[in-house]
Design a protein around this motif. Structure first.
Motif, PDB file in Angstrom:
ATOM      1  N   THR A 126      57.653 -81.581 -45.033  1.00  0.00           N
ATOM      2  CA  THR A 126      58.279 -82.523 -45.961  1.00  0.00           C
ATOM      3  C   THR A 126      57.229 -83.248 -46.793  1.00  0.00           C
ATOM      4  OG1 THR A 126      60.044 -82.931 -44.357  1.00  0.00           O
ATOM      5  CG2 THR A 126      59.830 -84.500 -46.164  1.00  0.00           C
ATOM      6  N   VAL A 127      57.480 -83.320 -48.097  1.00  0.00           N
ATOM      7  CA  VAL A 127      56.694 -84.167 -48.991  1.00  0.00           C
ATOM      8  C   VAL A 127      57.683 -84.991 -49.808  1.00  0.00           C
ATOM      9  CG1 VAL A 127      54.975 -84.305 -50.820  1.00  0.00           C
ATOM     10  CG2 VAL A 127      54.849 -82.455 -49.144  1.00  0.00           C
ATOM     11  N   VAL A 128      57.546 -86.303 -49.751  1.00  0.00           N
ATOM     12  CA  VAL A 128      58.441 -87.193 -50.495  1.00  0.00           C
ATOM     13  C   VAL A 128      57.645 -87.798 -51.647  1.00  0.00           C
ATOM     14  CG1 VAL A 128      60.052 -89.115 -50.355  1.00  0.00           C
ATOM     15  CG2 VAL A 128      59.610 -87.717 -48.326  1.00  0.00           C
ATOM     16  N   PHE A 129      58.111 -87.540 -52.864  1.00  0.00           N
ATOM     17  CA  PHE A 129      57.380 -87.955 -54.054  1.00  0.00           C
ATOM     18  C   PHE A 129      57.953 -89.252 -54.625  1.00  0.00           C
ATOM     19  CE2 PHE A 129      56.947 -83.360 -53.755  1.00  0.00           C
ATOM     20  CZ  PHE A 129      55.579 -83.190 -53.923  1.00  0.00           C
ATOM     21  N   PRO A 130      57.110 -90.086 -55.247  1.00  0.00           N
ATOM     22  CA  PRO A 130      57.581 -91.351 -55.818  1.00  0.00           C
ATOM     23  C   PRO A 130      58.170 -91.160 -57.215  1.00  0.00           C
ATOM     24  CG  PRO A 130      55.221 -91.168 -56.124  1.00  0.00           C
ATOM     25  CD  PRO A 130      55.644 -89.940 -55.359  1.00  0.00           C
ATOM     26  N   HIS A 144      52.962 -96.700 -57.806  1.00  0.00           N
ATOM     27  CA  HIS A 144      52.253 -96.568 -59.080  1.00  0.00           C
ATOM     28  C   HIS A 144      51.573 -95.209 -59.236  1.00  0.00           C
ATOM     29  CE1 HIS A 144      52.959-100.851 -59.413  1.00  0.00           C
ATOM     30  NE2 HIS A 144      52.336-101.053 -58.269  1.00  0.00           N
ATOM     31  N   LEU A 145      51.836 -94.297 -58.327  1.00  0.00           N
ATOM     32  CA  LEU A 145      51.191 -92.983 -58.382  1.00  0.00           C
ATOM     33  C   LEU A 145      51.654 -92.217 -59.618  1.00  0.00           C
ATOM     34  CD1 LEU A 145      49.346 -90.909 -57.000  1.00  0.00           C
ATOM     35  CD2 LEU A 145      51.359 -90.072 -55.776  1.00  0.00           C
ATOM     36  N   ARG A 146      50.686 -91.791 -60.439  1.00  0.00           N
ATOM     37  CA  ARG A 146      51.006 -91.103 -61.688  1.00  0.00           C
ATOM     38  C   ARG A 146      50.714 -89.606 -61.633  1.00  0.00           C
ATOM     39  NH1 ARG A 146      53.161 -95.309 -62.183  1.00  0.00           N
ATOM     40  NH2 ARG A 146      52.831 -96.933 -63.734  1.00  0.00           N
ATOM     41  N   SER A 147      49.648 -89.216 -60.948  1.00  0.00           N
ATOM     42  CA  SER A 147      49.262 -87.807 -60.998  1.00  0.00           C
ATOM     43  C   SER A 147      48.778 -87.302 -59.645  1.00  0.00           C
ATOM     44  CB  SER A 147      48.168 -87.592 -62.042  1.00  0.00           C
ATOM     45  OG  SER A 147      46.977 -88.268 -61.674  1.00  0.00           O
ATOM     46  N   ILE A 148      49.034 -86.016 -59.416  1.00  0.00           N
ATOM     47  CA  ILE A 148      48.582 -85.329 -58.207  1.00  0.00           C
ATOM     48  C   ILE A 148      47.765 -84.126 -58.654  1.00  0.00           C
ATOM     49  CG2 ILE A 148      49.282 -84.099 -56.130  1.00  0.00           C
ATOM     50  CD1 ILE A 148      51.821 -85.746 -56.090  1.00  0.00           C
ATOM     51  N   GLY A 149      46.538 -84.018 -58.166  1.00  0.00           N
ATOM     52  CA  GLY A 149      45.617 -82.988 -58.617  1.00  0.00           C
ATOM     53  C   GLY A 149      45.904 -81.606 -58.063  1.00  0.00           C
ATOM     54  N   ASP A 150      45.183 -80.627 -58.589  1.00  0.00           N
ATOM     55  CA  ASP A 150      45.349 -79.228 -58.188  1.00  0.00           C
ATOM     56  C   ASP A 150      45.199 -79.060 -56.675  1.00  0.00           C
ATOM     57  OD1 ASP A 150      45.463 -78.799 -60.890  1.00  0.00           O
ATOM     58  OD2 ASP A 150      43.497 -77.829 -61.043  1.00  0.00           O
ATOM     59  N   ALA A 182      52.711 -86.258 -63.539  1.00  0.00           N
ATOM     60  CA  ALA A 182      52.118 -84.926 -63.673  1.00  0.00           C
ATOM     61  C   ALA A 182      51.674 -84.392 -62.319  1.00  0.00           C
ATOM     62  CB  ALA A 182      50.932 -84.964 -64.637  1.00  0.00           C
ATOM     63  N   MET A 183      51.885 -83.078 -62.117  1.00  0.00           N
ATOM     64  CA  MET A 183      51.423 -82.380 -60.922  1.00  0.00           C
ATOM     65  C   MET A 183      50.553 -81.215 -61.358  1.00  0.00           C
ATOM     66  SD  MET A 183      54.927 -82.257 -58.637  1.00  0.00           S
ATOM     67  CE  MET A 183      54.156 -81.341 -57.307  1.00  0.00           C
ATOM     68  N   GLY A 184      49.419 -81.055 -60.707  1.00  0.00           N
ATOM     69  CA  GLY A 184      48.484 -80.008 -61.078  1.00  0.00           C
ATOM     70  C   GLY A 184      48.878 -78.638 -60.563  1.00  0.00           C
ATOM     71  N   GLN A 185      47.943 -77.738 -60.629  1.00  0.00           N
ATOM     72  CA  GLN A 185      48.161 -76.353 -60.226  1.00  0.00           C
ATOM     73  C   GLN A 185      48.187 -76.215 -58.708  1.00  0.00           C
ATOM     74  OE1 GLN A 185      45.455 -73.615 -62.066  1.00  0.00           O
ATOM     75  NE2 GLN A 185      45.754 -72.019 -60.523  1.00  0.00           N
ATOM     76  N   GLY A 186      49.150 -75.436 -58.202  1.00  0.00           N
ATOM     77  CA  GLY A 186      49.179 -75.086 -56.787  1.00  0.00           C
ATOM     78  C   GLY A 186      49.217 -76.254 -55.830  1.00  0.00           C
ATOM     79  N   VAL A 187      49.904 -77.319 -56.197  1.00  0.00           N
ATOM     80  CA  VAL A 187      49.942 -78.521 -55.357  1.00  0.00           C
ATOM     81  C   VAL A 187      50.460 -78.202 -53.955  1.00  0.00           C
ATOM     82  CG1 VAL A 187      51.068 -80.763 -55.047  1.00  0.00           C
ATOM     83  CG2 VAL A 187      50.088 -80.158 -57.257  1.00  0.00           C
ATOM     84  N   LEU A 188      51.468 -77.356 -53.868  1.00  0.00           N
ATOM     85  CA  LEU A 188      52.059 -76.992 -52.574  1.00  0.00           C
ATOM     86  C   LEU A 188      51.885 -75.498 -52.290  1.00  0.00           C
ATOM     87  CD1 LEU A 188      55.290 -79.131 -52.925  1.00  0.00           C
ATOM     88  CD2 LEU A 188      53.462 -79.527 -51.268  1.00  0.00           C
ATOM     89  N   LEU A 242      47.809 -96.904 -55.222  1.00  0.00           N
ATOM     90  CA  LEU A 242      47.292 -95.592 -55.612  1.00  0.00           C
ATOM     91  C   LEU A 242      47.872 -95.129 -56.950  1.00  0.00           C
ATOM     92  CD1 LEU A 242      45.507 -93.238 -54.560  1.00  0.00           C
ATOM     93  CD2 LEU A 242      47.592 -92.227 -53.628  1.00  0.00           C
ATOM     94  N   ASN A 243      46.966 -94.711 -57.853  1.00  0.00           N
ATOM     95  CA  ASN A 243      47.375 -94.175 -59.153  1.00  0.00           C
ATOM     96  C   ASN A 243      47.223 -92.665 -59.241  1.00  0.00           C
ATOM     97  OD1 ASN A 243      47.980 -96.690 -60.319  1.00  0.00           O
ATOM     98  ND2 ASN A 243      45.838 -97.044 -60.838  1.00  0.00           N
ATOM     99  N   ALA A 244      46.217 -92.134 -58.537  1.00  0.00           N
ATOM    100  CA  ALA A 244      45.924 -90.710 -58.683  1.00  0.00           C
ATOM    101  C   ALA A 244      45.410 -90.119 -57.382  1.00  0.00           C
ATOM    102  CB  ALA A 244      44.894 -90.501 -59.789  1.00  0.00           C
ATOM    103  N   LEU A 245      45.895 -88.911 -57.081  1.00  0.00           N
ATOM    104  CA  LEU A 245      45.373 -88.107 -55.976  1.00  0.00           C
ATOM    105  C   LEU A 245      44.527 -86.997 -56.585  1.00  0.00           C
ATOM    106  CD1 LEU A 245      48.286 -87.489 -53.427  1.00  0.00           C
ATOM    107  CD2 LEU A 245      46.174 -88.738 -53.017  1.00  0.00           C
ATOM    108  N   GLY A 246      43.320 -86.821 -56.085  1.00  0.00           N
ATOM    109  CA  GLY A 246      42.434 -85.797 -56.618  1.00  0.00           C
ATOM    110  C   GLY A 246      42.810 -84.396 -56.175  1.00  0.00           C
ATOM    111  N   LYS A 247      41.942 -83.455 -56.489  1.00  0.00           N
ATOM    112  CA  LYS A 247      42.176 -82.053 -56.152  1.00  0.00           C
ATOM    113  C   LYS A 247      41.917 -81.797 -54.664  1.00  0.00           C
ATOM    114  CE  LYS A 247      40.636 -80.522 -60.736  1.00  0.00           C
ATOM    115  NZ  LYS A 247      39.632 -79.701 -61.466  1.00  0.00           N
ATOM    116  N   HIS A 248      42.777 -80.996 -54.061  1.00  0.00           N
ATOM    117  CA  HIS A 248      42.594 -80.521 -52.683  1.00  0.00           C
ATOM    118  C   HIS A 248      42.390 -81.668 -51.681  1.00  0.00           C
ATOM    119  CE1 HIS A 248      42.257 -76.517 -54.404  1.00  0.00           C
ATOM    120  NE2 HIS A 248      41.339 -76.969 -55.228  1.00  0.00           N
TER     121      HIS A 248
END
Length: 228
Positions: free
Chosen positions: A160-164, A143-149, A169-175, A119-125
């Protein structure tokens, strides 16, 4: 049947499970139904079943999604009626690099998600509004680079959220509005340089946030309405 070989008996059993009209093997066992796509090179057209063995939109009766090795590229679907979906396992999807916007949004019964290793990217919501989700572990995605809004916003039970470390980059209002979230630790994310607005806003139980060492940009209202 008394003179049939084991191979012949197995073939008869498989034929008894095959629904030719839908090209699906349907195995019924008590209250559980297992559907397996019988077509090797086409999209799934699974009917109501308990477990979907391809990363395709589940029907309203599906409880589990298990991705296959042939699932690749981008997962682009949003379940319209997935109230019974409980688990998602995409660990076998080595060619799946993006989870599209709102893929599992409002799956109210979802409590376990295993993301694909490539996984490289998680989309919005992506997991917004999943109120039975307690934990998200993204360290299996090196390989995760970005997490969407709003990727995990309004997850009412998320603790709990464990990040790599690979995250950039992290988008708006991720949590945003995760009332049971107690801490966020981004110290291992040595490449994370940008975090969007309201990233942890309205997290009523949040007690500690550890920001990444290379952070360059932090959006406004990052910790708004976090009384603890």
């Amino acid at each position: 049947a008394a003179h049939a070989t084991p191979g012949e008996m197995l073939l008869r059993l498989l034929r008894s499970w095959l629904d030719e009209s839908a090209a699906v093997f349907v195995v019924e066992g008590g209250r559980t139904t297992l559907g397996i796509d019988a077509r090797p090179n086409s999209e799934s057209c699974l009917g109501p079943c308990d477990t979907v063995l391809v990363a395709s939109p589940p029907t309203s009766g599906a409880r589990h999604v298990i991705g296959s090795a042939r699932d690749s590229g981008t997962l682009e679907w949003s379940p319209t009626d997935a109230r019974n979906l409980k688990t998602v396992d995409l660990s076998a999807c080595h060619g799946l690099h993006t989870i599209g916007d709102e893929a599992f949004r409002h799956c109210a019964s979802l409590h376990s998600v295993v993301f694909p290793p490539g996984l490289n990217a998680l989309g919005k919501h992506v997991l917004a509004g999943c109120h039975h989700l307690f934990e998200v572990d993204l360290t299996t995605c090196p390989h995760l680079r970005s997490i969407g809004d709003g990727a995990f916003n309004n997850c009412g039970a998320l603790e709990t959220v464990v990040f790599p470390p690979s995250l950039e980059a992290m988008g708006q209002g991720v949590l945003y509005s995760c009332p049971t979230l107690k801490s966020v630790d981004l110290r291992a994310c040595i490449y994370l340089h940008s975090i969007g607005p309201s990233v942890c806003a309205r997290c009523a139980s949040l007690e500690a946030v550890y920001f990444p060492p290379a952070l360059e940009s932090l959006g406004p209202s990052a910790l708004e309405w976090c009384p603890k």
